[in-house]
Design an enzyme around this catalytic site. Structure first.
Site, mmCIF file in Angstrom:
data_model
loop_
_atom_site.group_PDB
_atom_site.id
_atom_site.type_symbol
_atom_site.label_atom_id
_atom_site.label_comp_id
_atom_site.label_asym_id
_atom_site.label_seq_id
_atom_site.Cartn_x
_atom_site.Cartn_y
_atom_site.Cartn_z
ATOM 1 N N HIS A 224 -4.722 -7.813 10.230
ATOM 2 C CA HIS A 224 -5.127 -6.433 10.526
ATOM 3 C C HIS A 224 -5.751 -5.744 9.336
ATOM 4 O O HIS A 224 -5.350 -5.919 8.201
ATOM 5 C CB HIS A 224 -4.009 -5.618 11.174
ATOM 6 C CG HIS A 224 -2.821 -5.298 10.318
ATOM 7 N ND1 HIS A 224 -2.745 -4.142 9.557
ATOM 8 C CD2 HIS A 224 -1.651 -5.949 10.129
ATOM 9 C CE1 HIS A 224 -1.563 -4.107 8.938
ATOM 10 N NE2 HIS A 224 -0.882 -5.197 9.252
ATOM 11 N N ASP A 239 0.138 -5.733 3.017
ATOM 12 C CA ASP A 239 0.131 -5.418 4.448
ATOM 13 C C ASP A 239 -1.112 -4.605 4.785
ATOM 14 O O ASP A 239 -1.090 -3.395 4.736
ATOM 15 C CB ASP A 239 1.409 -4.636 4.787
ATOM 16 C CG ASP A 239 1.594 -4.433 6.278
ATOM 17 O OD1 ASP A 239 0.848 -5.041 7.052
ATOM 18 O OD2 ASP A 239 2.478 -3.648 6.656
ATOM 19 N N GLU A 273 -3.503 -1.740 13.900
ATOM 20 C CA GLU A 273 -2.266 -2.480 14.202
ATOM 21 C C GLU A 273 -1.044 -1.619 13.972
ATOM 22 O O GLU A 273 -0.057 -1.681 14.710
ATOM 23 C CB GLU A 273 -2.193 -3.740 13.317
ATOM 24 C CG GLU A 273 -0.998 -4.646 13.614
ATOM 25 C CD GLU A 273 0.250 -4.351 12.787
ATOM 26 O OE1 GLU A 273 1.289 -4.965 13.044
ATOM 27 O OE2 GLU A 273 0.188 -3.479 11.884
ATOM 28 N N GLU A 274 -1.107 -0.823 12.884
ATOM 29 C CA GLU A 274 0.082 -0.089 12.436
ATOM 30 C C GLU A 274 0.503 1.019 13.403
ATOM 31 O O GLU A 274 1.540 1.637 13.220
ATOM 32 C CB GLU A 274 -0.176 0.528 11.048
ATOM 33 C CG GLU A 274 -0.469 -0.497 9.952
ATOM 34 C CD GLU A 274 0.765 -1.242 9.465
ATOM 35 O OE1 GLU A 274 1.828 -1.133 10.104
ATOM 36 O OE2 GLU A 274 0.649 -1.933 8.438
ATOM 37 N N ASP A 301 -0.339 -11.798 8.812
ATOM 38 C CA ASP A 301 -0.009 -10.412 8.468
ATOM 39 C C ASP A 301 1.079 -10.480 7.398
ATOM 40 O O ASP A 301 2.238 -10.754 7.716
ATOM 41 C CB ASP A 301 0.496 -9.677 9.710
ATOM 42 C CG ASP A 301 0.787 -8.207 9.418
ATOM 43 O OD1 ASP A 301 0.597 -7.770 8.268
ATOM 44 O OD2 ASP A 301 1.210 -7.507 10.367
ATOM 45 N N HIS A 382 3.963 -0.287 3.256
ATOM 46 C CA HIS A 382 3.901 1.059 3.834
ATOM 47 C C HIS A 382 4.235 2.146 2.812
ATOM 48 O O HIS A 382 4.683 3.234 3.189
ATOM 49 C CB HIS A 382 4.803 1.183 5.073
ATOM 50 C CG HIS A 382 4.473 0.183 6.138
ATOM 51 N ND1 HIS A 382 5.413 -0.398 6.934
ATOM 52 C CD2 HIS A 382 3.296 -0.370 6.511
ATOM 53 C CE1 HIS A 382 4.843 -1.257 7.763
ATOM 54 N NE2 HIS A 382 3.551 -1.256 7.515
HETATM 55 N N1 BES Z 1 3.127 -6.252 8.722
HETATM 56 C C1 BES Z 1 3.969 -5.416 9.485
HETATM 57 C C2 BES Z 1 4.994 -6.188 10.266
HETATM 58 C C3 BES Z 1 6.127 -6.779 9.489
HETATM 59 C C4 BES Z 1 6.775 -6.077 8.496
HETATM 60 C C5 BES Z 1 6.557 -8.016 9.841
HETATM 61 C C6 BES Z 1 7.818 -6.634 7.810
HETATM 62 C C7 BES Z 1 7.601 -8.581 9.186
HETATM 63 C C8 BES Z 1 8.231 -7.889 8.159
HETATM 64 C C9 BES Z 1 3.160 -4.629 10.471
HETATM 65 O O1 BES Z 1 1.987 -4.158 9.946
HETATM 66 C C10 BES Z 1 3.998 -3.467 10.932
HETATM 67 O O2 BES Z 1 4.332 -2.595 10.185
HETATM 68 N N2 BES Z 1 4.395 -3.503 12.191
HETATM 69 C C11 BES Z 1 5.260 -2.534 12.735
HETATM 70 C C12 BES Z 1 5.077 -2.482 14.206
HETATM 71 C C13 BES Z 1 3.821 -1.814 14.677
HETATM 72 C C14 BES Z 1 3.542 -2.179 16.089
HETATM 73 C C15 BES Z 1 3.912 -0.318 14.571
HETATM 74 C C16 BES Z 1 6.706 -2.914 12.398
HETATM 75 O O3 BES Z 1 7.094 -4.054 12.618
HETATM 76 O O4 BES Z 1 7.444 -2.103 11.869
HETATM 77 ZN ZN ZN Z 2 1.099 -5.610 8.830
#
Ligand code: BES
Ligand code: ZN
Length: 683
Positions: A224, A239, A273-274, A301, A382
């Site tokens: 992403h 990320d 994606e976020e 990711d 984040h």
């Molecule tokens: N890269 C993250 C997902 C992630 C974080 C996977 C830590 C494994 C460990 C992704 O960009 C993200 O923040 N996803 C969100 C969900 C999204 C649909 C809002 C999440 O998992 O908190």
């Molecule tokens: Zn991510």
């Protein structure tokens, strides 16, 4: 502190911040959009949290519009999304998020997908591992500095948040960059994929390599493009600049090697994606609606943070089991021995944790090899601190994922490379000269050329890589203080664009950074280095305290200005035994230089003993300026260090005061206190 407790705290933080707001100060255009009705699907195990959070914050309970097994759908307001997800992650203590839907029909349909989808996608393709020549050709030339540079570029935007203007600028930059790598190949296209405005205004970026014999079968590799953060910037280096940069290096190799896949290959940088997997969902749903035959999807990711000795975590939830084993098979087939050894283990990341879930829900086989086990991922994501510095300013970990992705594309899309260049580059060292004596920072220079271009030049001292440069001029600032005095060989090794390499002939140079050992100055009554050098060491002169131990000329304070305490026993009770000062860059002492003080002390107590450090610009009439106080963490002989910046003055001094209790001062009367000075010449 209990490490288990620490790990779970870190994980909660990462997930909590996942849902913080876009950086407001830097992204004025990212402010609250019109407060539309939207739909989300979440894991049913956290549905109660969505409810409780909204009610707890004074909103009406959200309408649950559907629930089927593990997935629950709600109608909410767009402005409530951040609140919901933050609380969900706070209280659910796991990652995995929500999927955004712009219609209720989409939310309801998505609940039906998961189980059926996985059954269907598992029929899509037969996995074989029989294309080693292509795998090896694509893997051989993959280079860490290229991945690093792409991460640096992408994380230099203030934010890539999906509603920000820089989020779109980043998409445009990536499109141009991928186009430049494609270098006019007519079977390769790069497009901005725009989404309906109710989805996001950020475009996704897609590169397509047309398949030669099976063009209707499509292999997708994605990551992403957007980032998010709780602070004023959202660098998103891990990320997910890391995933995009990893794919970009695979693209570069595919292009320089003239790779022509049998199946069509698509590299995708997803928008938004976020905020609920919006870009990938829109693409996957569209492909499903158009019956595009996607045979496999690989999601990258977060690839650049080594959380443990496990290199790759294969997420087993919301992914395709058959494709997961195909990928781990590739790892054990191709990356089983050094220097390409990659270790892996299974993990899970929760409902909708990244874009692979969009493809899974649309009925396609998707996998996500991830940077670490779920309990050990990068705690800075984040936040404003998701920078390359958190990965020690290199992309070594991401390089492993580039290898996995290269093997995946070569074995799933098949096809071959057309290597025309097997000639190594020409490389020569132009500095330093053979026989030269080097001090401080010395420049190593090389010239290099090759028909396929130069990928990078490594600079070697005694065969070890000291630094790399990816573009001309190939100059490297070698800090010779990091190498011991004496004879050493220097050489340069160049890599061309397809991975051929050559090493220049080496030259022998002498590293000679001056150091000196102090002698006792009977006028100043302290150890002194008379001539200017890059370090000054008291040697054995200060070993002991007062009459205890071998310390001669006690108290060794300038002009006898401060006496030592006389109680106790040598090397049971406190003493300051040695002081060394040295410039951190290995060059001679001069005003403005950073110098390091190493004081070797004998510690009696790790709670009551303290080392006070001072400096004086004029040793002949010292005014002591306080530097710091250090509390030793272990008993017995310990070397405690601090740095300060040299003022101007031809004869300067430092003072070490090692005390038992008492308070910070340049001189004090405690009966276990030792005071010692070291005088040295400065340019
Ligand atoms: N890269 C993250 C997902 C992630 C974080 C996977 C830590 C494994 C460990 C992704 O960009 C993200 O923040 N996803 C969100 C969900 C999204 C649909 C809002 C999440 O998992 O908190
Ligand atoms: Zn991510």
């Amino acid at each position: 502190m209990n490490m288990k407790r620490l790990a779970s705290v870190v994980m909660v933080l990462g997930c909590v911040s996942a849902f913080a707001k876009a950086p407001e100060s830097s992204v004025p255009e990212a402010q609250a959009p019109a407060d539309r009705e939207v739909w989300i699907t979440v894991g049913s195990d956290v549905a109660h949290i969505v409810n409780a959070t909204l009610v707890g914050s004074g909103f009406a309970a959200p309408e649950q519009v559907g629930q089927k097994g593990e997935v629950t759908a709600f109608r909410v307001r767009e402005s409530q999304l951040n609140l919901i997800s933050r609380a969900m992650h706070d209280r659910a203590n796991r990652c995995g998020g929500y999927i955004y839907h712009d219609t209720e029909a989409s939310a309801l349909a998505s609940m039906d997908n998961t189980a059926a989808a996985q059954a269907m996608s598992s029929l899509a393709v037969t996995y074989t591992v029989d294309n080693a020549a292509t795998v090896n050709a694509l893997v051989a030339g993959l280079q860490e500095p290229n991945i690093r540079n792409t991460i640096t570029q992408l994380s230099s935007y203030t934010t890539r948040y999906h509603t920000s203007s820089t989020g779109t600028t980043a998409a445009n930059w990536l499109k141009s960059h991928w186009e430049s790598l494609a270098n006019g190949r007519t079977d390769v296209t790069v497009e901005l994929y725009t989404h309906p405005s109710t989805v996001t205004t950020q475009p996704s970026v897609i590169m397509t390599i047309q398949g030669t014999t099976l063009p209707s079968e499509v292999v997708v590799l994605g990551g992403h493009l957007d980032s998010t953060s709780s602070g004023s910037t959202a660098p998103g280096a891990d990320d997910d600049a890391s995933g995009i940069a990893t794919l970009t290096e695979v693209i570069r190799m595919a292009m320089v090697q003239g790779y022509r896949p049998q199946r069509t290959v698509k590299f995708m940088a997803y928008a938004a994606e976020e905020v609920g997997l919006r870009g990938s969902k829109n693409i996957a749903d569209t492909y499903k609606a158009n019956a595009v035959n996607v045979v496999g999807v690989l999601q990258l990711d977060m690839t650049n943070y080594q959380g443990s000795t496990i290199d790759v975590a294969m997420m087993t939830d919301y992914t395709n089991a058959a494709q997961n084993s195909f990928i781990t098979n590739l790892i054990s087939t191709y990356f089983n021995t050094d220097p390409n050894k990659i270790t892996w283990s299974n993990s899970t990341c929760g409902y909708a944790c990244s874009d692979h879930a969009s493809w899974t829900n649309a009925g396609f086989a998707a996998s996500i090899p991830f940077e670490s086990l779920m309990s050990q991922y990068n705690p800075s994501i984040h936040t404003v601190n998701d920078t390359l510095a958190r990965s020690n300013n290199n992309a070594n970990h991401a390089l492993k994922f580039a290898k996995v992705a290269a093997a995946y594309v070569a074995e799933l899309a098949k096809g071959s490379v057309n290597v025309t260049d097997t000639t190594p580059p020409t490389v020569a060292l132009t500095a330093p000269a053979s026989g030269a004596t080097v001090t401080g920072t010395a420049t190593i220079s090389a010239t290099a050329s090759d028909a396929s271009g130069i990928g990078r030049v490594d600079f070697l001292v005694d065969g070890q890589v000291k630094g790399s440069v990816t573009s001309s001029p190939y100059n490297f600032a070698w800090d010779t203080a990091s190498t011991a005095n004496g004879s050493h060989t220097v050489a340069a090794r160049a890599y061309d664009g397809v991975g051929n390499s050559a090493t220049s002939s080496s030259v022998t140079v002498t590293v000679s950074n001056s150091t000196s050992t102090a002698g006792y100055d009977s006028t100043l009554k302290a150890p002194r280095c008379l001539s200017v050098s890059s370090s000054c060491d008291s040697g054995t002169l200060l070993n002991g305290r007062g009459g205890l131990g071998p310390e001669v000329n006690t108290p060794n304070t300038i002009n006898g200005s401060c006496a030592d305490g006389l109680s106790g026993t040598y090397h049971s009770d406190e003493s300051n035994d040695r002081i060394k000062v040295s410039t951190t860059d290995g060059t001679p002492f001069a005003a403005g230089k950073t110098v390091k003080i190493d004081a070797t002390v004998w510690v009696y107590s790790t709670t009551a003993d303290k080392l006070d450090l001072y400096y004086a610009a004029n040793a002949t009439s010292p005014t002591w300026t306080y530097i710091t106080t250090i509390t030793p963490t272990a008993k017995g002989a310990q070397t405690l260090s601090a740095t300060y910046t040299l003022p101007s003055g031809a004869v300067q001094a430092v003072r070490a005061r090692f005390r038992y209790n008492g308070s910070v001062a340049a001189c004090g009367t405690g009966s276990y206190n030792d005071h010692d000075d070291l005088v040295f010449a400065v340019q």
